[in-house]
Design a protein around this motif. Structure first.
Motif, mmCIF file in Angstrom:
data_model
loop_
_atom_site.group_PDB
_atom_site.id
_atom_site.type_symbol
_atom_site.label_atom_id
_atom_site.label_comp_id
_atom_site.label_asym_id
_atom_site.label_seq_id
_atom_site.Cartn_x
_atom_site.Cartn_y
_atom_site.Cartn_z
ATOM 1 N N GLY A 1 0.817 -1.211 0.000
ATOM 2 C CA GLY A 1 0.000 0.000 0.000
ATOM 3 C C GLY A 1 0.846 1.254 0.000
ATOM 4 N N ALA A 2 1.925 1.243 0.781
ATOM 5 C CA ALA A 2 2.825 2.392 0.824
ATOM 6 C C ALA A 2 3.527 2.582 -0.515
ATOM 7 N N VAL A 3 3.922 1.464 -1.147
ATOM 8 C CA VAL A 3 4.556 1.542 -2.472
ATOM 9 C C VAL A 3 3.597 2.155 -3.487
ATOM 10 N N LEU A 4 2.335 1.723 -3.445
ATOM 11 C CA LEU A 4 1.326 2.269 -4.358
ATOM 12 C C LEU A 4 1.196 3.777 -4.188
ATOM 13 N N ILE A 5 1.088 4.230 -2.954
ATOM 14 C CA ILE A 5 0.948 5.663 -2.692
ATOM 15 C C ILE A 5 2.218 6.406 -3.105
ATOM 16 N N GLY A 6 3.389 5.805 -2.819
ATOM 17 C CA GLY A 6 4.653 6.437 -3.177
ATOM 18 C C GLY A 6 4.819 6.596 -4.672
ATOM 19 N N ILE A 7 4.471 5.556 -5.428
ATOM 20 C CA ILE A 7 4.562 5.619 -6.890
ATOM 21 C C ILE A 7 3.604 6.669 -7.434
ATOM 22 N N LEU A 8 2.389 6.677 -6.910
ATOM 23 C CA LEU A 8 1.388 7.634 -7.359
ATOM 24 C C LEU A 8 1.847 9.064 -7.097
ATOM 25 N N THR A 9 2.327 9.333 -5.901
ATOM 26 C CA THR A 9 2.783 10.676 -5.544
ATOM 27 C C THR A 9 3.984 11.093 -6.390
ATOM 28 N N ASN A 10 4.966 10.198 -6.500
ATOM 29 C CA ASN A 10 6.165 10.506 -7.268
ATOM 30 C C ASN A 10 5.836 10.760 -8.739
ATOM 31 N N GLY A 11 4.993 9.912 -9.306
ATOM 32 C CA GLY A 11 4.640 10.069 -10.710
ATOM 33 C C GLY A 11 3.893 11.363 -10.986
#
Length: 328
Positions: free
Chosen positions: A286-296
């Motif tokens: 879940g944290a990876v998903l949020i991190g990728i979304l924010t970074n992208g």
């Protein structure tokens, strides 16, 4: 017959998406941002994503343990703020070494866990409501302790003198790559093993599923709820300490911004591989998903003030899927 077949097909699709939807979404986002931006798939940016999610993952792992026993610790952000304030002030104001500075911060966080557990267990108030109240209390304590100021090296003290304490160089390494990522991985692995393979973790899941049945089975429900809130506060404290190592200061309410992302990561994690319950690997996903979304989105120049819309939508979707699955 055709209607029944269609219903089974729809159910099968939902079950598949429930189990693998988060991982598929991560893959699709990686592909999309990889094509939409120039440097998203570069090694430096991938490392940057993992560094950016390290603190929120550590805090979310503590929240995951509280969710395992059917609780909900909303004070984790304030606890992280308190730990951040104490550890940096121990260095800057009192000139303590790294070990003592971290020890004082963690002791303060364990006291937070004790207070939360005492109030929730003894007054039998819903966990979310009680920790919502204590969230403001501990946030206020942290602000009062620092007098609402940023704590940093060479800061001006109330008497007009400059602070003489120094933040240890070794402490700074905790907030750098690879140290910050290694700490995150260790935390995830330790909690995964604890919840999945130890009898105490299984007891926590039993309590979260049916506390009355767990009590009738001879499980000390009160003690495990106490342990869960201590663990939650401990990991929130570790997150706050790592935050201090990363930014080398203690900002006002510095941990508050991690609360929503931690909650989102923990609830997204419910569905990973069809676990249907709080789990460490799911929370990391879940944290990876949020991190990728924010970074992208940052790389696509989406305004920072629109980020909360996306994060809130992701949390709402995670909650909708989790509670729909529970009722069906």
């Amino acid at each position: 017959m055709k209607a029944a077949g269609s219903k089974r097909t729809a159910t099968g699709i939902f079950e598949f998406m429930y189990k693998y939807g988060t991982l598929i979404t991560i893959l699709l986002l990686v592909v999309f941002f990889g094509f939409a931006t120039d440097n998203f798939l570069s090694q430096s940016n991938i490392i940057s994503i993992f560094r950016s999610i390290s603190i929120v993952t550590i805090i979310a792992i503590g929240l995951t343990v509280s969710l395992a026993i059917g609780g909900f610790d909303l004070s984790v952000g304030s606890t992280a703020t308190l730990a951040n304030s104490i550890v940096i002030s121990m260095f800057v104001w009192h000139g303590l070494n790294m070990g003592l500075g971290i020890a004082f911060a963690l002791i303060a966080c364990l006291i937070v866990g004790l207070v939360n557990a005492f109030l929730v267990i003894n007054f039998k108030i819903q966990d979310m409501l009680m920790t919502l109240a204590t969230m403001f209390v501990f946030q206020g304590i942290a602000m009062t302790y620092t007098r609402g100021a940023t704590v940093s090296q060479n800061m001006i003290m109330p008497n007009g003198d400059f602070a003489t304490g120094k933040i240890p160089a070794v402490f700074k390494s905790l907030g750098l790559v690879p140290g910050i990522i290694i700490v995150m991985i260790i935390v995830v692995l330790v909690v995964h093993v604890f919840l999945t393979y130890s009898k105490h973790g299984r007891y926590m899941y039993m309590i979260g599923g049916n506390p009355e049945a767990a009590k009738l089975s001879g499980i000390a429900v009160g003690r495990y709820r106490l342990a869960a809130y201590l663990i939650s506060a401990l990991f929130a404290g570790i997150g706050g300490i790592i935050l201090g190592a990363r930014v080398m200061t203690a900002e006002v309410n510095s941990g508050g911004g991690y609360l929503m992302e931690a909650v989102a990561a923990a609830f997204i994690g419910y569905s990973v591989f069809g676990a249907g319950k709080p789990n460490a690997f799911g929370t990391l996903a879940g944290a990876v998903l949020i991190g990728i979304l924010t970074n992208g989105l940052v790389m696509m120049a989406v305004p920072y003030y629109a980020m909360d819309i996306v994060k809130g939508a992701v949390l709402a979707l995670a909650l909708a899927i989790t509670y729909y699955k529970r009722k069906h």
